[in-house]
Design an enzyme around this catalytic site. Sequence first.
Site, short mmCIF file in Angstrom:
data_model
loop_
_atom_site.label_atom_id
_atom_site.label_comp_id
_atom_site.label_asym_id
_atom_site.label_seq_id
_atom_site.Cartn_x
_atom_site.Cartn_y
_atom_site.Cartn_z
NE ARG A 221 -5.79 -4.16 -9.37
CZ ARG A 221 -4.76 -3.39 -8.98
NH1 ARG A 221 -3.89 -3.86 -8.08
NH2 ARG A 221 -4.60 -2.18 -9.48
CG ASP A 265 -5.07 3.17 -2.67
OD1 ASP A 265 -6.11 3.68 -2.22
OD2 ASP A 265 -4.16 2.71 -1.95
CD GLU A 266 -2.39 0.31 -8.32
OE1 GLU A 266 -2.64 -0.54 -9.19
OE2 GLU A 266 -1.43 0.23 -7.55
N GLY A 267 -8.10 2.46 -8.89
CA GLY A 267 -9.32 2.53 -9.68
C GLY A 267 -9.96 1.21 -10.05
#
Length: 327
Positions: A221, A265-267
């Site tokens: 991201r 935490d969300e990859g």
Amino acid sequence: MAEVSSKRRKRTKTDIGCQSSAIKKIKEMFDAVMPEDFYDFWAFCEELNPKNPEDALMDTMGLQLVGPYDVLTGKLDGLSESSYHLHWRYYYDPPEFMTVIRGNEDQGFHIGYYRDEPQALPVFVASNKAKVSCEMSVIGENLFSALNTCITENLKKIKDKSQQSSLKKMQTSLITKAKELQYSLATTTPAIKARNKKVNSKTLHKAGIVVPVNAMDVGYRPLTVTDAELKKMLKTITESENKSAKDKASDELQELLTFVQFANDEGDYGMGLELGLDLFCFGSKQFHNTILQLLPLAYQLLGREKYAKIIQEHLENRDREKLSEAS
């Protein structure tokens, strides 16, 4: 460089006689497999200067073969294991970059291979002027195209007829050898263009990062600030005499670090990689501790443990004056 050219070139007897031994030794020392052009370029330099191939480009170009090439000359015999990844590692060299040619000391010019994955073959050859900026320039897919790019650039600047003649003579030899071995001399090739499409972010060094993103768009991201905004933020933290502005910028950086934690935490491991490399490229030692919070973890999460080790070793020794680890 898995896709050196459209045709798979045939191995010839121009390859180094002790190549298998050299491959093994370099793999042990640098934990890297060198592409075929690495050895073929050495053979080309042997033709130019049989006695000292590493200096074959010195008189004409001011360039010297270094880094893993020093294994072939025996300069690294007896070097301690912890020093291998520091050997000819310049101030702004990210872990993905491995220097193989050094040049102008005034500007810190050097050339090397860039690998996205530590165990993969290089994706291109790049150059950097360490005493000028962190930015890297892609100059080819292999060392033959890289040198051809450098010669072409030098010919545009040099006015001396004798120097021009020497450069043109070397370029002719280079082109002949590259064609014989079927190496592309293009600065940008289909393989490089294909890699460019996979780049998640150019980062401040402009060579870019590539991290895997799955069908659910998990893996990367973007940062919530532009490159310009980030540089302004970091400059305020390091240079501003206004405490209020400094504190505000520090809070903004802390917010980015929090976002990276959420991303991990969300990859989306690429976010921490991007921010860590940008802080590294900014160049201030003030951010070294923050970089150590970001990059080793990012590399480990991405399965690039070798790079985690390199960045830690580099930051501990980033200010060293002697870049060669050879005795």
